[in-house]
Design a protein around this motif. Sequence first.
Motif, mmCIF file in Angstrom:
data_model
loop_
_atom_site.group_PDB
_atom_site.id
_atom_site.type_symbol
_atom_site.label_atom_id
_atom_site.label_comp_id
_atom_site.label_asym_id
_atom_site.label_seq_id
_atom_site.Cartn_x
_atom_site.Cartn_y
_atom_site.Cartn_z
ATOM 1 N N GLU A 101 0.819 -1.207 0.000
ATOM 2 C CA GLU A 101 0.000 0.000 0.000
ATOM 3 C C GLU A 101 0.855 1.261 0.000
ATOM 4 O OE1 GLU A 101 -2.753 -0.307 3.221
ATOM 5 O OE2 GLU A 101 -3.877 -1.947 2.289
ATOM 6 N N CYS A 102 1.981 1.171 -0.737
ATOM 7 C CA CYS A 102 2.869 2.323 -0.888
ATOM 8 C C CYS A 102 2.556 3.101 -2.150
ATOM 9 C CB CYS A 102 4.331 1.857 -0.949
ATOM 10 S SG CYS A 102 4.923 1.128 0.573
ATOM 11 N N ALA A 103 1.722 2.542 -3.021
ATOM 12 C CA ALA A 103 1.460 3.194 -4.302
ATOM 13 C C ALA A 103 0.083 2.798 -4.812
ATOM 14 C CB ALA A 103 2.522 2.813 -5.330
ATOM 15 N N THR A 104 -0.495 3.678 -5.620
ATOM 16 C CA THR A 104 -1.731 3.392 -6.347
ATOM 17 C C THR A 104 -1.345 2.981 -7.763
ATOM 18 O OG1 THR A 104 -2.922 5.068 -5.070
ATOM 19 C CG2 THR A 104 -3.933 4.323 -7.133
ATOM 20 N N VAL A 105 -1.837 1.826 -8.205
ATOM 21 C CA VAL A 105 -1.503 1.324 -9.533
ATOM 22 C C VAL A 105 -2.583 1.773 -10.523
ATOM 23 C CG1 VAL A 105 -1.090 -0.720 -10.951
ATOM 24 C CG2 VAL A 105 -0.228 -0.630 -8.597
ATOM 25 N N VAL A 106 -2.144 2.383 -11.632
ATOM 26 C CA VAL A 106 -3.041 3.013 -12.601
ATOM 27 C C VAL A 106 -2.743 2.471 -14.003
ATOM 28 C CG1 VAL A 106 -3.799 5.219 -13.595
ATOM 29 C CG2 VAL A 106 -3.040 5.114 -11.199
ATOM 30 N N GLY A 107 -3.768 2.312 -14.829
ATOM 31 C CA GLY A 107 -3.559 1.960 -16.240
ATOM 32 C C GLY A 107 -4.298 0.705 -16.653
ATOM 33 N N GLU A 108 -3.546 -0.274 -17.149
ATOM 34 C CA GLU A 108 -4.125 -1.520 -17.653
ATOM 35 C C GLU A 108 -3.414 -2.710 -17.022
ATOM 36 O OE1 GLU A 108 -5.025 -0.924 -22.212
ATOM 37 O OE2 GLU A 108 -3.188 0.143 -21.661
ATOM 38 N N ARG A 109 -4.069 -3.854 -17.043
ATOM 39 C CA ARG A 109 -3.497 -5.064 -16.465
ATOM 40 C C ARG A 109 -2.144 -5.380 -17.088
ATOM 41 N NH1 ARG A 109 -7.214 -10.378 -15.959
ATOM 42 N NH2 ARG A 109 -6.226 -11.276 -14.109
ATOM 43 N N SER A 110 -1.194 -5.786 -16.251
ATOM 44 C CA SER A 110 0.149 -6.089 -16.738
ATOM 45 C C SER A 110 0.183 -7.440 -17.448
ATOM 46 C CB SER A 110 1.153 -6.078 -15.570
ATOM 47 O OG SER A 110 0.870 -7.130 -14.662
ATOM 48 N N TYR A 111 1.353 -7.781 -17.964
ATOM 49 C CA TYR A 111 1.484 -8.949 -18.833
ATOM 50 C C TYR A 111 1.306 -10.274 -18.103
ATOM 51 C CZ TYR A 111 3.600 -12.323 -22.007
ATOM 52 O OH TYR A 111 3.836 -13.411 -22.799
#
Length: 458
Positions: free
Chosen positions: A311-321
């Motif tokens: 919980e050190c970062a918010t992950v944004v964008g699209e699902r990874s590979y």
Amino acid sequence: MPYRNLVTIFLTAIVSFACYRTAQKNRYASTIGSAMTIIEEQALQPSTRRDLFYAAMDGMMNSLDEHSAFIDPDRLPELEEHLDQEFGGVGFIVETHPETQALTIVCPLMNTPAFRAGISAGDVITAIDGQSSEGMNSSDAVNKIKGPRGTQVTLTLQSSETGELRDVDLVRELISVESVVGDRRKPDGSWEYTLEDHPEIAYVRIKEFGEKTAMELEAVADTLPENIRGMILDLRYNSGGLLDRAVEVCDLFLNEGTIVTIKSRGGEPDRPPYTAKLGTAFPDKLPVAILINSGTASASEIVAACLQDHECATVVGERSYGKGTVQQIIKIDGGRSALKLTVSSYWRPSGRNIHRLNGEESDEWGVLPDPGYEVPLTDEQARRQFLWQRQREYPATVLSDEIVERLLQRERESSAVVPSAEDSPSDPNPDQESDPDPQLRKAIEAVVASSDVNVALQ
């Protein structure tokens, strides 16, 4: 019988027995050798024994998994340069023009022999050391232009402005490949690591995890202004790299806790989990957003998963590979070639393995954006975002639509990602159509939201 003859007979017997035992251990070696001889002597299309050996090695490694490979002597130096982040060369990006098929300079790299010699984007290479470049592809050209530092290469160039031909003598230097870049170039060619529209937010893009990545990122931390209220870490199209360097990057954000666990054959950890040890390089509780997409793989997924689980970062964008395996480079043939062999799997701090198997239907694989922060892009949006980002990285560039598509496809293929029609949203947000990077805008929202919360708590 002379003593010397007895010794000779005895040693010969020992060697013969050793060879026999070796053949017994690998009884297929003689069969492979026989097959190579038959093919070499009888096949309609002639092949050298060297080519047959390389083909056999390729087939053997490819049968294991999609990430294992045989690295032949021609490709091994390129792999080592890629991981070491340096090579002997003159410093420019070259592509074959899609219409004229001419070798065209896409852009010179800052502070390199090519840059200092006044080589410009759009210049055409007509000859290398007097050899015509007609019919030569960009890979062949790069191999001819690269070489030991201190040596010279002569390029015949046709100016993009006047059309005149000129010879340029360049002395090769050690070209360092930066793996950590910022939002845009300054006039002197250095990087600005804060966003143009939001100077209170730091922006760092890690292109790959090479030998110098953690040191580069730590150096960025030392240059950030004191009033930074958040940070965006862009891992899009980062296909991975060195495991140890990814661990070191995580350590720069964590005070304590597990970073990643590595398990070998049988599912048992082959060493204690990697844990945070060094202390953070960035301000404590700094709001961080991590950008990912389908080209985010392997080492970059370790970083995204680790910081998300803690919980050190918010992950944004699209699902990874979804590449949760570790490859080791094992030199063979006296160091002239190598095996890139899958030897273990990695597990995120939560205990989950994100590796995606063929036909996998589970929702466990990959790293998913946090709820409310998924931003899928259409193919056109991805192309526009890629072009916008590359032009900020290389301001003096010649990037036609065809070259952009080729470079974008290369980024996708570096992690075996080729988006299908199903990957693109069928009804994109109309507000995103004019935005060159809607995923970045969402990351800014995440940082601002977290920053406001942190400020309120202080």
